[in-house]
Every structure is written in C-alpha cells, then in structure tokens.
Design a protein around this motif. Structure first.
Motif, PDB file in Angstrom:
ATOM      1  N   ASP A  44      20.490  71.935 -40.362  1.00 54.78           N
ATOM      2  CA  ASP A  44      21.537  72.632 -39.522  1.00 54.78           C
ATOM      3  C   ASP A  44      20.917  72.970 -38.158  1.00 54.78           C
ATOM      4  O   ASP A  44      21.300  72.906 -37.267  1.00 54.78           O
ATOM      5  CB  ASP A  44      22.111  73.995 -40.281  1.00 54.78           C
ATOM      6  N   VAL A  45      19.549  73.659 -38.223  1.00 54.67           N
ATOM      7  CA  VAL A  45      19.067  74.093 -36.946  1.00 54.67           C
ATOM      8  C   VAL A  45      17.845  73.589 -36.459  1.00 54.67           C
ATOM      9  O   VAL A  45      16.980  73.803 -35.952  1.00 54.67           O
ATOM     10  CB  VAL A  45      18.712  75.652 -37.183  1.00 54.67           C
ATOM     11  N   ALA A  46      18.052  71.993 -36.701  1.00 55.52           N
ATOM     12  CA  ALA A  46      16.815  71.093 -36.258  1.00 55.52           C
ATOM     13  C   ALA A  46      16.818  71.275 -34.886  1.00 55.52           C
ATOM     14  O   ALA A  46      15.435  71.092 -34.444  1.00 55.52           O
ATOM     15  CB  ALA A  46      17.221  69.807 -36.532  1.00 55.52           C
ATOM     16  N   SER A  47      17.581  71.495 -34.065  1.00 50.16           N
ATOM     17  CA  SER A  47      17.098  71.654 -32.503  1.00 50.16           C
ATOM     18  C   SER A  47      16.155  72.687 -32.347  1.00 50.16           C
ATOM     19  O   SER A  47      15.354  72.564 -31.343  1.00 50.16           O
ATOM     20  CB  SER A  47      18.500  71.855 -31.714  1.00 50.16           C
ATOM     21  N   TYR A  48      16.145  73.858 -33.185  1.00 48.16           N
ATOM     22  CA  TYR A  48      15.284  74.817 -32.860  1.00 48.16           C
ATOM     23  C   TYR A  48      13.887  74.455 -33.246  1.00 48.16           C
ATOM     24  O   TYR A  48      12.972  74.696 -32.630  1.00 48.16           O
ATOM     25  CB  TYR A  48      15.610  76.244 -33.642  1.00 48.16           C
ATOM     26  N   GLY A  49      13.906  73.653 -34.576  1.00 51.60           N
ATOM     27  CA  GLY A  49      12.531  73.152 -34.930  1.00 51.60           C
ATOM     28  C   GLY A  49      11.799  72.150 -34.138  1.00 51.60           C
ATOM     29  O   GLY A  49      10.592  72.288 -33.739  1.00 51.60           O
ATOM     30  N   GLN A  50      12.663  71.144 -33.416  1.00 49.51           N
ATOM     31  CA  GLN A  50      12.217  70.165 -32.902  1.00 49.51           C
ATOM     32  C   GLN A  50      11.691  70.981 -31.298  1.00 49.51           C
ATOM     33  O   GLN A  50      10.721  70.161 -30.916  1.00 49.51           O
ATOM     34  CB  GLN A  50      13.190  69.213 -32.592  1.00 49.51           C
TER      35      GLN A  50
END
Lengths: 388, 291
Positions: A44-50
């Motif tokens: 879901d929040v892959a953009s934060y982690g990446q």
C-alpha cells in the motif's frame, strides 16, 4: 524447497566467507557495520518505503566513500516488509537473529515500526524510524520510553503547534476555526496542539467541528463555520476529504486561508480541489527541496546527480538523515556497543541534518524545525521555516 | 441567510438521494425485491460518466446519456442473470442474491481498477449566484434542474405511456396482467432499465457535485436512498422523491445544528422509527397485504 534453498545459500556464503578469509587478514564483521533496513518496498505505502530507501542508499554510499564510520564501512541489508505489520515483525526478527545487525532503519509508517519495537528492545538493536510520526512509537502506553526506539521525524502534535505559530505570527490571525477528522488520532493530536498554542498566543477558536472519514458532503458544516466568520481554518486530516472540503468551501465563498499538515501532501489533493482553488492554503511538512538553505541545496544537488535529476521529497530527505543521525551517534559513542549508541542517540544535541537542526528530547523525539509550504496554482512553494 | 444556504444544501443532497431512491422503489413496486445492487449501478454510472468526460471528451449531457444507457443495460443484465430465475423462490433468497451481486460488482471493479479514488473533471462552467444572501453555484442549479426534469419524465412514462400502464398492471397483479396479454418479463426488464438509468444519472451528478468517486462510493448513498424510499413509502414513486428531499434536508439540519457526527445516525434512526410506527411510509396506505 525453501529450506534446501536456504541451506545452499548458507553453504555458498560460508564458502565465500572462507575464500574471502583466505584473501584478507580480517573477517567480515571486523571492517563493516551491519545496518538493516526494514522498509515498505511493496504494498500500500510502497512509495514511502522506496523513497526512504533511495535516501538511505545515497547516505550510505557517501559515508563509505569518505572512509566509513570510525574506519568501518556500512553494510546495508535492505528487506521488504510489504507494508504489513506482521511482515515487518518477521523481517525484524530475521535482521536481528540471522543478520545480527547493529541497527534497523525503519519502517516508514508508525504501525509497522510499532510492530517491531518489542523485538528491538529485547535484542538490544537500535530501531530508528525515518518517518513514523505517531507519539506512541517511542513511548509505550504506560508512559515508559522504549529504550532502543528512536525517530528522525518530529511527532504529529508538533505540526499543530507550528501551524498555530505561523497563523498568529506570519499571518497575524486572531480568530480561527478547526475542522478535524473525528476518527484519526493524527488529526486529534494536531487539533489539540493547534488549539493550545493558538489560544496561548491570544487567539480565539470560534468554531470546532469534525467530520467522519469517507464523508462527501461538508457543505452544511461549512455553512456553520462560515456564519462564525473565522479569519483562518485549520483542517488536520488526509487529502481525500480535505480536497473536497476546500473545494466546497471555496464554492460557498469562504475565502480565508486554510491550513493543514503532511496528511495533505499528495497529488490527489490538487486533482480533487482544483489548482486555483488551493491558492491561499498552507501545509506544514518535514522539508522542502526549494528551501534556499545550503545544507538542503547540497543534498538536493547530490540527490539529483545520483537519481537522474529527480527532485528529492520529504521521505528521501528523512531516509538520508536517518543514516547520518545514526552515524553521528556511533561516532560520539566511540564504540559499537548498542547500549552506548542508544545513550548517544538520546543525547543528540544541535545536530545539523537536511530536515533541520535536531535535539532529542527525553521521549526520544527530535525537536526540530518544520517547513511551511504554500500552494500556488497547484504547486507547493516554500514559504518559511518555523523553529520550535 | 445561513438557513437559506442550508436549505439549498439539503435540497442538493436530497435530489441525489431521490434519484437513487426512485430505482429502489420502482423495482420493489413491481417484484417486491429490495435490489441492494442498486448502489453499485449508481457507482458504475459515476465511472461511466467519468470515462465519457475524461477519455471520450464528451460534454455533460452526452456523458449523462451514455451513463444512463450503460446502467440501463447493466440493470437488465443483472435482472436477467441473477433475479429472473429466483422470481418464484422465497423473498429472502432474492434478497441475499442482491447483496451477493452488490459485492460481486464492487470487488470485480476493484480487482480490475484498484480502490483508489478518482477526481471528476470539471465539465460545467463554475459561477456563483447570490440568492437572498445565500451562495448557490451554477452546478447545483443545473443538477437540480436535471433531477426535476428526469422526475417529470418518469411520471410521464409511468402514467401516460403504454409501457407505464403495463408496469402499473404488473405491479398490481402479475398473474392478471399476464392473462391480459402483457409481457411480464419484458415489463420487469424495462422497470430495471429505467430505475438503473436514473441511478446512472445520479452517479454522474454525484461525481460533478462532489468530485470524488471510488468503487465503494455506492454503499452509503445506496443505503440512504433505501431509507428515503422507505420513508416515502416503498413502491410509491412520488414517495421516493419526497422521501429523498426530506432525508437530505433532515441530514443538513442535523449537521447545521452542530451534530455533524450524528448525521448518518439520524438517517438510520429515521429508518427504525418509520419501520416501527408507520411501516408503509408517508404516502403509503395502511393496507393489509393480500394472502
């Protein structure tokens, strides 16, 4: 299948270790410090982690190129927790038991960080979240501080304080209304902090209203707010509702400034509200790539060189800062023992990082500056920087 | 001034409830089924309109028509596939099937598209009129006009056309209608088509008025419209219109009095009170059901 694969992996890594042992005089952990990264690389929040991972990579690369920390280079072990708390816990277990890392960077969200706080405390591993802003990440429900858990970002309520200071100071506002998401702790924390600071500065809150997440019709409550004639409206909440609130408010002729926090920070907000509707609205955020500050501009330049001219966002900056925050503590501790490093982290004072000058308080929360951004025709423009 | 503004807020909200409630009430009137998939037809209408405006570059009216046509076809398809074969089984079987169809549409849609919300493009020029000190946007005026026109059209179809006569006959007594040579299956399908087309129109109007659409957007407006239909008297077309407007105004009054968190609760309290004290609704006659 998986087991045999692991065996082969262990066997081959042993073989490599032995070969490496032949060629160099010291073993692997003599020259390197192992740091794990437990991040949301998918889900879901892959953009934060990446984004955090990009920042972390850049910082590690720089530190290693400059001779590492106390002569030891950083070995970064990146793992994906799939944006899931139980997966985050199992990644943390793997990092602490199998890899025996000194510290874990992660995770991006408060929930995923909380899922591994106990593991970090039990195994005496430093856990540093770049962007988990919920107050209860570092402090347990009983009010005890989690010894080994730290964060690079500020906490949620702080943004409310900053917004109130900005409203009373820079905008010269005397009366304000608060329209908060009733269901989220995030919004409540911000609203309370805003109210306290705003009233302490001599302002009056003329209306306090709330909405329920997933609502679509805000007109009747907005009409109520309008009748109280506030000079300013504070809306702590997330972009999906905030976009509609602003659009409907402007249609009704409420032209006063609106302000929110990092929950607004999404391109969807601009789509929902419309670019010109968003004029005269402000948000607090962790950092702005347009800030003229030299530390920030240096970072932006280095980041753009590594990532094809891409402008770094707040998560990139927080990931980058997390590594330097940790490196500074290890250097000051003068040792690689987790007990000493955690004390050094807790004692951090006036450390200059990209996202501000930080001092860690007794609850392991950095006291640092926040950046105010203004929306101009749908684009976030750097407005000012407010110190606590 | 504040109250005039609030009144307009309530009417705009109510007109969307009324449009959806009409479909509920028509279907219930003819086959005694509460079609819970109706809210999802409304959602598909909103997305069809979105597609028509942003991809096909159509203007408001053609987009509205396209959404109505797509929804009419969808409504008939649902009826033919899911409900037709259950016409002689228990009412609870049909009701559970309706809930199943509703979930099926929602999650198939999410599977192919994802659950993220979409922002409706601006198709109507934005102007604000000042009426007695209340600010009314040109959008809400147009929306209100479209709603009223559709309702008048519906009244005309039901009361003045041959197919309307057939619908009323089937609703009154299916077997007798069949004996009189009315094609009951087609009449039921047409009822579904008209009801679904209205839901599709409501979807486009909702998208323009509220900007945000997502695959689960039909659930709450669907339930509210159901309340509106029951409030007016389920199965009675003018009842659905009045019920819709009334519910919109009640919800607005609740928010306007400072109880915005109680708004949804108020709607459901109305449903409970109506079911206890006047199950046939405002317009319903307290007729005993034929056995």
């Amino acid at each position: 299948m998986r087991k045999s694969f692991t065996k082969i992996l262990i066997a081959s890594s042993l073989a490599v270790g032995i070969l490496a042992g032949c060629s160099s005089s010291s073993s692997g952990d003599g020259d390197t410090i192992k740091i794990g990264a437990n991040l949301e690389l998918s889900g879901d929040v892959a953009s934060y982690g990446q984004s955090i991972a990009e920042g972390v990579d850049l910082a590690v690369e720089e530190i290693n190129a400059n001779g590492g920390i106390d002569g030891k280079t950083i070995e970064l072990i990146k793992s994906d927790n799939k944006s899931d708390p139980s997966e985050a816990a199992s990644v943390a277990t793997k990092l602490t038991s199998e890899e025996q890392v000194l510290a874990i960077i992660g995770s991006a969200t408060s929930g995923n960080t909380l899922a591994q706080a106990q593991i970090a405390n039990d195994t005496k591993t430093i856990l540093l979240t770049p962007s988990g802003t919920s107050p209860n990440v570092t402090v347990t429900e009983n009010g005890d501080v989690n010894d080994y858990v730290f964060r690079t970002s500020y906490i949620d309520p702080f943004q409310g304080t900053v917004a109130a200071n900005f409203a009373t100071g820079d905008l010269g506002i005397k009366t304000a209304a608060i329209y908060a998401d009733s269901a989220s702790d995030y919004a409540k924390g911000l609203a309370d902090a805003f109210k306290e600071t705003f009233e302490a500065a001599g302002g009056t809150i003329v209306a306090e209203e709330s909405y329920v997440a997933k609502d679509t019709d805000f007109r009747s409550t907005l009409t109520r707010i309008q009748s109280k004639n506030p000079e300013f409206v504070f809306i702590p909440g997330y972009y999906a509702e905030v976009g509609l609130i602003i659009k409907q408010a402007r249609e009704m002729g409420i032209e006063v400034p609106f302000m929110g926090a990092d929950g607004w920070d999404s391109p969807t907000l601009v789509e929902l509200a419309g670019a010109d509707t968003l004029n005269n609205t402000f948000i607090t955020n962790h950092y702005s790539a347009e800030d003229p500050d030299t530390t920030i501009q240096d970072f932006v330049k280095k980041f753009k060189e590594k990532y094809n001219g891409e402008s770094p966002d707040a998560f990139n900056a927080l990931g980058y800062d997390s590594i330097y925050f940790l490196a500074d503590a290890i250097e000051r501790a003068g040792s690689f023992e987790p007990e000493k490093i955690k004390d050094a982290l807790a004692d951090t004072k006036d450390l200059l990082l990209v996202t501000g000058l930080i001092t860690v308080d007794e609850n392991h929360n950095p006291v640092k500056s926040a950046t105010i951004l203004e929306y101009q025709d749908g684009v976030q423009v750097f407005k000012s920087k407010i110190n606590p | 001034m504040e109250w005039i503004q609030q009144f307009f807020n309530g009417i705009s909200l109510g007109s969307i409830y009324a449009l959806i409630a009409l479909g509920y009430t028509m279907v219930y009137g003819i086959i005694k089924l509460i079609n819970f998939a109706h809210g999802d037809v409304f959602m598909i209408g909103a997305f069809t309109g979105f597609f028509a405006i942003s991809v096909l570059n159509l203007s408001f009216l053609p987009a509205l028509l396209l959404a109505m046509i797509v929804c009419a076809i969808l409504g008939v398809t649902i009826e033919r596939i899911a409900y037709k074969r259950l016409r002689n089984s228990t009412r609870i079987a049909a009701l559970i099937t309706a809930i199943g169809v509703s979930l099926l549409i929602e999650y198939i849609f999410i599977y192919f598209r994802g659950a993220q919300p979409e922002a409706y493009p601006e198709v109507l020029a934005k102007e604000t009129y000042n009426i007695f000190g209340a600010k009314i946007s040109s959008q809400s005026v147009l929306i209100l006009c479209v709603t009223v026109i559709l309702m008048i059209l519906l009244q005309f179809i039901v009361h003045r056309s041959k197919i309307g006569k057939a619908m009323r006959a089937v609703a009154y007594d299916q077997d007798a209608a069949k004996l009189m040579g009315i094609n009951v299956d087609n009449t039921i399908s047409i009822t579904f088509a008209i009801g679904s087309a209205l839901a599709g129109a409501a979807g486009v109007i909702f998208g323009i008025y509220y900007t945000k659409i997502d695959p689960l957007m039909g659930i709450i407006p669907g339930l509210k419209a159901f309340i509106a239909a029951v409030l007016g008297g389920i199965g009675i077309i003018p009842g659905a219109m009045v019920g819709g407007f009334l519910l919109g105004i009640v919800e607005t009054v609740v928010s306007a009095s400072g109880f915005s968190l109680w708004r949804d609760a108020a709607a459901f309290i109305i449903l409970i009170l109506i079911l206890i004290f006047r199950p046939s609704g405002i317009f319903g006659k307290n007729a005993k059901e034929k056995v």
